[in-house]
Design a protein around this motif. Structure first.
Motif, mmCIF file in Angstrom:
data_model
loop_
_atom_site.group_PDB
_atom_site.id
_atom_site.type_symbol
_atom_site.label_atom_id
_atom_site.label_comp_id
_atom_site.label_asym_id
_atom_site.label_seq_id
_atom_site.Cartn_x
_atom_site.Cartn_y
_atom_site.Cartn_z
ATOM 1 N N GLN A 86 -21.880 76.670 16.667
ATOM 2 C CA GLN A 86 -21.740 75.862 15.369
ATOM 3 C C GLN A 86 -20.312 75.274 15.189
ATOM 4 N N MET A 87 -20.267 73.996 14.467
ATOM 5 C CA MET A 87 -19.175 73.176 14.559
ATOM 6 C C MET A 87 -18.221 73.358 13.037
ATOM 7 N N GLY A 88 -17.163 73.178 13.090
ATOM 8 C CA GLY A 88 -16.271 73.357 11.952
ATOM 9 C C GLY A 88 -16.246 71.971 11.046
ATOM 10 N N GLY A 92 -17.191 68.739 13.059
ATOM 11 C CA GLY A 92 -18.511 68.381 12.471
ATOM 12 C C GLY A 92 -18.684 67.259 11.515
ATOM 13 N N VAL A 93 -17.607 67.156 10.747
ATOM 14 C CA VAL A 93 -17.821 66.207 9.679
ATOM 15 C C VAL A 93 -16.936 65.289 9.649
ATOM 16 N N TYR A 94 -15.454 65.827 9.637
ATOM 17 C CA TYR A 94 -14.401 64.531 9.518
ATOM 18 C C TYR A 94 -14.652 63.528 10.679
ATOM 19 N N LEU A 95 -14.459 63.881 12.054
ATOM 20 C CA LEU A 95 -14.546 62.788 12.896
ATOM 21 C C LEU A 95 -16.001 61.975 12.952
ATOM 22 N N PRO A 96 -16.929 62.434 12.702
ATOM 23 C CA PRO A 96 -18.300 61.656 12.747
ATOM 24 C C PRO A 96 -18.095 60.705 11.430
ATOM 25 N N SER A 341 -22.873 64.667 6.571
ATOM 26 C CA SER A 341 -24.143 65.378 6.198
ATOM 27 C C SER A 341 -25.157 65.464 7.183
ATOM 28 N N ASN A 342 -25.541 64.332 7.967
ATOM 29 C CA ASN A 342 -26.593 64.306 8.978
ATOM 30 C C ASN A 342 -26.451 65.375 9.998
ATOM 31 N N ARG A 343 -25.283 65.835 10.046
ATOM 32 C CA ARG A 343 -25.082 66.958 11.043
ATOM 33 C C ARG A 343 -25.196 68.483 10.434
ATOM 34 N N SER A 344 -25.841 68.487 9.184
ATOM 35 C CA SER A 344 -25.914 69.786 8.519
ATOM 36 C C SER A 344 -26.226 70.950 9.443
ATOM 37 N N GLY A 345 -27.188 70.614 10.081
ATOM 38 C CA GLY A 345 -27.886 71.599 11.110
ATOM 39 C C GLY A 345 -26.961 72.365 11.964
ATOM 40 N N LEU A 347 -23.673 72.805 11.536
ATOM 41 C CA LEU A 347 -22.386 73.057 10.925
ATOM 42 C C LEU A 347 -22.229 74.733 10.683
ATOM 43 N N LYS A 348 -21.253 75.313 10.715
ATOM 44 C CA LYS A 348 -20.909 76.743 10.674
ATOM 45 C C LYS A 348 -21.281 76.883 9.107
ATOM 46 N N ASP A 349 -20.463 76.473 8.056
ATOM 47 C CA ASP A 349 -20.732 76.423 6.925
ATOM 48 C C ASP A 349 -20.941 75.097 6.307
ATOM 49 N N ALA A 350 -21.970 74.666 6.049
ATOM 50 C CA ALA A 350 -22.404 73.378 5.717
ATOM 51 C C ALA A 350 -21.711 73.157 4.180
ATOM 52 N N GLN A 351 -21.942 74.208 3.298
ATOM 53 C CA GLN A 351 -21.570 73.979 2.096
ATOM 54 C C GLN A 351 -20.178 73.751 1.873
#
Lengths: 986, 986
Positions: A86-88, A92-96, A341-345, A347-351
């Motif tokens: 699971q990504m951080g 997981g979010v910033y770079l994409p 958000s598209n990678r929500s699955g 992510l370690k802690d999506a919220q």
């Protein structure tokens, strides 16, 4: 329950043996019982908190409505299982997000935007666009922190949170935006290729100036289609390579941007002076019209001969620019905020990751854009900036002049990053479409849910490629950009709107944990989206809104029912409440009176509706407008009949659908049908949506039935209706009434207007004739003139009255002269009285004997008697009241033999009651004239006499009604509600 | 009712003496009785038709809602009384309409319109405008033939028919239109005066070309203001002269028109050739921009030097023209179609005259306009036509060139007719304003309802003059005309809209007799009005719509309530029905669950609400959103308690207003409160607007009251609520709950989550904290861990759960270890059992003795016993069931002395029931920890245990609840409805 004496000292507490004390199936856990004994009877439906919390670890505790989530969850978990750890937030979010936001516009158009709009306005454009995405990101964060995030990405997040309608509309807008973005990226790549890398590769070359633009567009089309085909094939055969290349593309972008910054710094420090000079030149806007020559304000070029025969040495503006146009062209460079958000699955802690990552990415890109605007304005001359294709800098990319060490860094970097972005759009869009199609909320998309054996969405890819080809055929980056802006803005608009609405409607489940969320931010975001849409192109905006609205309504009407909840149901609730409260302002004015029906139906033993024709009649009377409530009362104990009541409600609904009655249904379980009906008449409806007319059937078999309940309930209902000031319609022989598919081809509706009680008699035929079944029936009005009346004048008056009422009807005044009471009447009255007397005695003697036996049995048990006198039933009162002293004496005298035929002998000697005779006389005489005049009428409407004040006459009343309507096929007995319902005034 | 033997042969009918046979106050008219005896009991409320028809002659038969009409009627009659005899169609409608429709535009602008737009487009303009008025006239005719026409004119007709909102909006639009028309007429008159009659009278003269226009405008302003002042004075002092001059003005118009026709014929026949030549020249449009030079296409003028220093010899276009502009300028010449309707009071047969007269007048004027367009186009050269002020024809009126015998006929004729029209506008508009003001539907206009001693509206005249002055300050006819077009179009739009709506909504009272009316025509008219508005000027149109909408809403909210009926109430009804039907799609999803309350209130003897704080609490829980139904049950017989029920409803409404609860109220009169409550819980609400939560108070004095009804009703309601799958909230000590103005400054809301029944316990504090009273309270959640539970893990799980629920709360797990049942518990149980036993016996023995006495009295009357066994009350069952065999035996043994204190002795020896002990133990222990932890909480929420399955334990159940909540200030007992109401998913 043993009754044993215990010692009066309480200190010695006896041990209680459990076997003795569990009459209600209490379970055996002694520890448990001691602390929660009060709740033990319902433990099956209401579990202990501790046992609930045990199940909590894997979030599957909530049974209702969570199934769908669980499935999604389990799919997500499966995916997780054979995926990387699971990504951080950063990876997981910033770079994409960063990679998706930066795009072709930065390299190809931002210089031109700065040059044309000037630094100030360019800053303004960038700022507004960034604000829009930032606010949308805040709304998205609120959605992401409002409960467990599903694995399927932003579409899943939005659709599960906001319901299928919003979700589908947002999803499709997002899909179309992404697809057109794919087309835009490809066009951008071709532009870089043909303009800056390999100008010699152009297929179409025009010699004239006019043809040049067209030739370029054709080049774009041909190369674009080839690129699209190649990319689609690449995606089709190996989507995994595309994903692996993402980081390479991101590196290209970052290197390009760094190269620009370095170059700018170099030019700022080495060639000092350019900086401030350019900036002051570029601060204001220079909008050009198509065909204008680019020239320095201080050095105007000599005018070219019109038309110019050769392009050189002038550079022309290729399109007419304006602030609004530039907004539309720039906007695509801030989209892409959903990538995290598209990678929500994954992510370690999506919220936590989604809000932080997305907002940081937006802030980063915003800073880059804003600083770029200033840098471009400061380091490059205005004329060069406005030279879109770099003709004045030897056909180089304008932004390339700034780059360090070489312009090729940017040319190559932007080419690859643009290709990569195109590939990613072509990968992402079909998957989104597949997800929407699999949800099955938009039936016609169903086919796109299927895919290859490995789940790759072949059909969806095909559709995506086709739509992208549309964009490529447009061929101009500047024309495609506003289109995709529109779709993205629409999508963001929906997201913001939904968030704001949920707060404003105080949806209880809307409890986002994201602390910077406030509904005003979402609202502001919505306003900015709307404003940007209309600013960049108001006709595109209208088209986009219409498309989105149509999708919304399509899903609402044809979409599969989804158990997602919609988060904005509160809207329809508020609307309904507002509409109802608006209505609630006292009774309507006479001229607004319209029948609002409460149709009382009976269900038979098999829970079928006894007289479905009552509903047919109601639907004919309403002709589809106004309120209809259909009610039924089930006899029984509600505590045990909940299921039965639900079933009855279903039956009613089914029947209403069948008869096309639009309305509401209601079912009451009552111990006594009579009470239930009375309460239903009192309490049905809500606010201004109250019934004002009760429709019920005639108790057909009342004479045959030994049980007086049927007609007693009927009369009681008539009384309640009158007391409640409601109108009453009683169709007799309802089964003979025409169905909705049996229109009366001709004939009459006859109204017998005997007493005036509000004009219902005149209004009803008018309303009935609005329906196709009765349309061809003419209306006749009869009234009765007596001795003292001037029937000619009456007829004239009646005709005038109807003229003023604007009701077309034949008028007839029937003279009913005073006549002696005939022998027939007398005999009939007598028969009636005897019959009811006889029946009463039969019932009486039966219950009598039973009761006597009972009494003997219960004699010694005084307890049994506690019920006497409490809750006396009216039935008994009714019987009792007719049983006056004399009769009782007489009864007692003949009591011993009352059950034998001889016992009835003295009944024959009863002399008929005078008022009964007079009533019977009226009934017989009226019936005579009615049958005489209206025997061939399709429907006879008749004033319904009120039930007698004295309940003693109830049974006779039924008889009078029977006599009154004897020999008529279809009769509608009508009682007004005490208020006028028709007026001669407009 | 004498019971005498009668001869068994029926032939000899005995004469019945009336004195013997009228027990019910039947009246004495024997003839009457014989024919309508069935209806005689209700003759006071439902009169005979013949007596109704008698009253019909003067249309005053309908009492309800007709009063207002009657007053208007009587005023009308008074007016009629001292006025000339009633008028026919020709004099009363046709001529007034004709005079009002023809106007200044025909003479001053039609030539110019034809020249600029060309004959074809001019025909098109005229045709569209005439269609618009014709269709509106058809709608007006429908309104006029839909019932008796009031005397007050079109405003009265429209407002009484369509309601105050529509009426007020239409009336004000009409007023503003008429006022601006007055300004336009005055400007036209000045234009004729200064241009054609007395050019030397100009005050401002400019030497330069640019200044000339401005000077002319200033001349218009000065002369216009003077004219306006004079006319207003004339109207003020002698309105009757104005009316008398009307025919003179009409004669002027007709003579002018005849003069044009004659002239055209003369030119057509004498100067043959001009005709066809001009027509072919003028067939196409020649739109000019401001400052263009008028020139023949075949003979272009040499360009003037720019800027031209001298006006001559060129004629310049003074404004930029376009098709849409011309529509706005021409439209005022088709207005005035209401003139006939305005005389409704003076007409012999308004319903016949208004349609025929108005439509004939429109057809006549349309013909004149259409033929004029062709004539002008055929007889006058295009250049001259386009010359607006006739500079090229020596400063003559262009249309004057066509007139025969002299141009002065038209100049003088048009001047006088224009002055007359202006005067009439200034007469009519204040009267209209006065009528609107007197209706009092627009409060701020009230002052304009007053007038001089003779009723002349002084203030209204002043306002009218001021508004007209505004128009005059605009000074240009071409600028004022579109403004008044807008107001008239708005007015016509409303009329058409209202007609179409009434048909589409099937308003029962909408039965227009006018046979050519069809809703499609009205709809088409509406569309044309809207189209014309937007065509002639879309921003004016938006402004006009906004103004009209504001008037409509203003009247809706602030206008006096008018008993006119609105004809479009159906709209709100349909809206409410649609909204409700949309909602009705099964129970909402967990995430949409919100409390929809049914608050059960009790009224005390004086019909006051017993616990108004229940409503306060409901309002705090709702924070103003969602559904609240407030219900009460009155014990009694509905047949006699209708008034009481209404009064109770009023009380509830009043209380709801006071506590600011927005919702609905409901009142049921029931024989038994319990049944009423059960039925109310079953049947309240409509469609999707159903309650899902019942709120009721705790029966405070249940222990003191000897009557078991109060707590039995309570427990029964709990049972019904459970059976209906509804949630239940029972606030205890409701009077201690904070009012809406007593916010809790700090403190806690404590939730004791013992069993999980859907999550209500978590949701309620969240909802409460949305309200200002509870906002500052923090939330604590307690749960109970038992021996076998791992309380540390539980606390962690609970915290996670709350995190996912996004609810902020302190979490505490209270360990309750297994402990022995204490002596206190045991004693308390015993006391409870003894107490209830004792009370039961007391009640029993009391009723027992009474019943025995009763029995002895009724012994011989077997009749009385018929009630035994029928309609057994559950009370009795309840009592009976606890009375098992053993106890009965025991009872019998001690029976003789049961009412003496000694009789209770053996009760002391009852051994407490084991399950009761266990329950009491739970209650005591739980109460102990709750009081320990939450004694200082502002509110304690607690799972409410269900009532025992065996009704025998009902009284004990009450005792358990008391023990459970002992020592707590404010407790809210909560029972879930069996479905989840809160979810961790978004």
């Amino acid at each position: 329950l043993g009754v044993t004496l215990i010692p009066s000292t309480i200190n010695a507490i006896p041990t209680i043996t459990p076997s003795e004390t569990k009459p209600h199936g209490v379970d055996d856990d002694d520890f448990y019982d001691r602390n929660l004994a009060l709740f033990e009877e319902e433990m099956d439906t209401r579990p202990k908190v501790s046992s609930l919390l045990n199940r909590l670890a894997n979030y599957t505790n909530l049974t209702q409505g969570a199934r769908e989530h669980e499935e999604a969850e389990s799919i997500g978990e499966k995916r997780k299982a054979h995926k990387s750890p699971q990504m951080g937030t950063f990876m997981g979010v910033y770079l994409p997000c960063l990679q998706n936001i930066f795009g072709v516009i930065l390299f190809l158009r931002l210089t031109w935007v700065v040059g044309t709009a000037g630094v100030l306005q360019a800053l303004c454009i960038v700022f507004i666009c960034c604000c829009c995405t930032l606010l949308t990101a805040i709304s998205m964060s609120a959605i992401a922190t409002n409960g467990v995030v599903p694995a399927g990405g932003s579409y899943f997040m939005i659709s599960r949170s906001l319901g299928p309608e919003f979700g589908g509309a947002v999803g499709l807008c997002f899909y179309l935006g992404t697809t057109f973005a794919g087309a835009m990226y490809i066009l951008g790549a071709i532009e870089i290729l043909l303009m800056y890398i390999a100008p010699w590769a152009a297929i179409f070359v025009s010699s004239s100036l006019d043809g040049e633009g067209a030739a370029m567009l054709n080049n774009m089309r041909v190369y674009g289609s080839i690129f699209l085909l190649l990319m689609a094939l690449l995606v089709f055969v190996g989507v995994k390579y595309v994903n692996k290349l993402a980081s390479v593309f991101l590196a290209c972008v970052i290197i390009s941007i760094l190269s620009i910054y370095t170059g700018a710094l170099v030019s700022a420090f080495i060639i000092t002076g350019t900086f401030s000079l350019c900036l002051s030149q570029n601060i204001w806007s220079v909008y050009l019209s198509k065909g204008d020559v680019l020239e320095k304000g201080s050095l105007p070029s000599p005018r070219p001969v019109h038309p110019p025969t050769n392009r050189l040495p002038y550079v022309f503006a290729d399109i007419t620019t304006s602030f609004t146009l530039l907004v539309g062209i720039f906007f695509p460079s801030v989209t892409g905020i959903m990538a995290g958000s598209n990678r929500s699955g994954d992510l370690k802690d999506a919220q936590r990751s989604i809000p932080i990552g997305t907002i940081m990415a937006i802030l980063t890109t915003s800073l880059v854009y804003l600083s770029s605007v200033v840098l471009f304005g400061a380091c490059i001359e205005g004329v060069v900036l406005r030279d879109k294709f770099g003709d004045s800098v030897k056909g180089n990319l304008v932004v390339g002049t700034l780059s360090w060490p070489s312009p090729w860094v940017i040319v190559i970097g932007s080419f690859f990053s643009t290709c990569g972005a195109g590939l990613q759009s072509l990968t992402g869009a079909p998957r989104l479409l597949q997800a929407i199609a699999k949800d099955n909320i938009i039936p016609f998309l169903r086919v796109f849910g299927h895919g290859k054996a490995n789940g790759e969405p072949t059909w969806a890819l095909l559709l995506t490629a086709l739509i992208a080809e549309l964009g490529i055929l447009i061929a101009s980056l500047d024309l495609v950009a506003p289109i995709l802006s529109m779709f993205f803005l629409m999508c963001y608009l929906f997201v913001n709107l939904a968030c704001a609405l949920q707060t404003l409607l105080r949806t209880p489940n809307w409890r986002p944990r994201f602390s910077y969320y406030h509904w005003t931010l979402s609202f502001l975001g919505m306003i900015i989206c709307l404003a940007l849409m209309f600013i960049s192109s108001w006709y595109y905006a209208i088209v986009a809104i219409v498309i989105a609205g149509m999708i919304y309504k399509y899903i609402e009407y044809h979409g599969a029912e989804k158990e997602w909840g919609d988060g904005i149901r509160g809207l329809s609730l508020s609307a309904a409440r507002y509409a109802l409260l608006r209505l609630e302002e006292g009774p309507p004015h006479t001229k607004n009176w319209r029948p609002q029906l409460l149709v009382l139906l009976k269900l038979d033993e098999d829970a079928y509706v006894k007289s479905p024709r009552l509903l047919t009649f109601a639907s004919q009377l309403k002709a589809g407008k106004g309120l209809t409530i259909v009610g039924t009362v089930i006899t029984g104990n509600y505590l045990h009949s909940y299921g039965e009541a639900l079933a009855a409600e279903q039956t009613l609904k089914h029947q209403m659908d069948k008869e096309k009655v639009k309305g509401f249904c209601q079912c009451i379980v009552a111990n006594k049908a009579r009470e239930g009906i009375s309460h239903m008449i009192q309490s049905s409806g809500l606010g201004g949506m109250r019934h004002n007319t009760v429709v019920m059937g005639w108790p057909l078999a009342w004479r045959q039935s030994e049980d007086p309940q049927s007609w007693k309930t009927f009369i009681n209902t008539v009384r309640v209706t009158t007391a409640a000031h409601l109108a009453l319609l009683v169709p007799k022989n309802i089964s003979l009434f025409p169905g909705n598919s049996e229109p009366c081809a001709e004939g009459y509706i006859d109204v017998w207007w005997i007493v005036h009680d509000g004009g219902m008699l005149m209004l009803l035929p008018f309303l009935l004739r609005q329906h196709k079944v009765w349309r061809k029936c003419a209306m006749r009005i009869f009234t009765v003139a007596q001795m003292e009346d001037n029937s000619i004048q009456m007829k004239k008056d009646l005709a005038t009255f109807l003229y003023h009422l604007r009701i077309e009807a034949d008028v007839e005044v029937v003279e009913m002269h005073n006549s002696d009471i005939s022998a027939y009447t007398y005999e009939r009255t007598l028969m009636m009285e005897q019959r009811s007397q006889m029946l009463r005695q039969m019932r009486l003697s039966k219950s009598d004997r039973e009761k006597e036996a009972q009494l003997v049995k219960d004699r010694n048990s005084m307890l049994r008697l506690t019920s006497i006198g409490s809750d006396d039933d009216e039935d008994t009162d009714g019987v009792h009241m007719t049983w006056t002293k004399e009769k009782a004496l007489q009864y007692r005298a003949t009591h011993s033999g009352c059950s034998t035929p001889e016992g009835f002998r003295d009944m024959l000697s009863i002399r008929p009651d005078h008022s009964n005779v007079r009533r019977m006389h009226t009934a017989v005489k009226l019936n005579e004239v009615i049958v005489n005049k209206s025997h061939d009428a399709r429907l006879v409407l008749l004033n319904m006499p009120g039930p007698p004040r004295n309940p003693a006459g109830d049974e006779n009343y039924m008889e009078f009604l029977e006599v009154l309507t004897e020999g008529l096929e279809r009769v509608l007995l009508v009682r007004g509600g005490g208020s006028e319902v028709i007026t001669i005034y407009s």
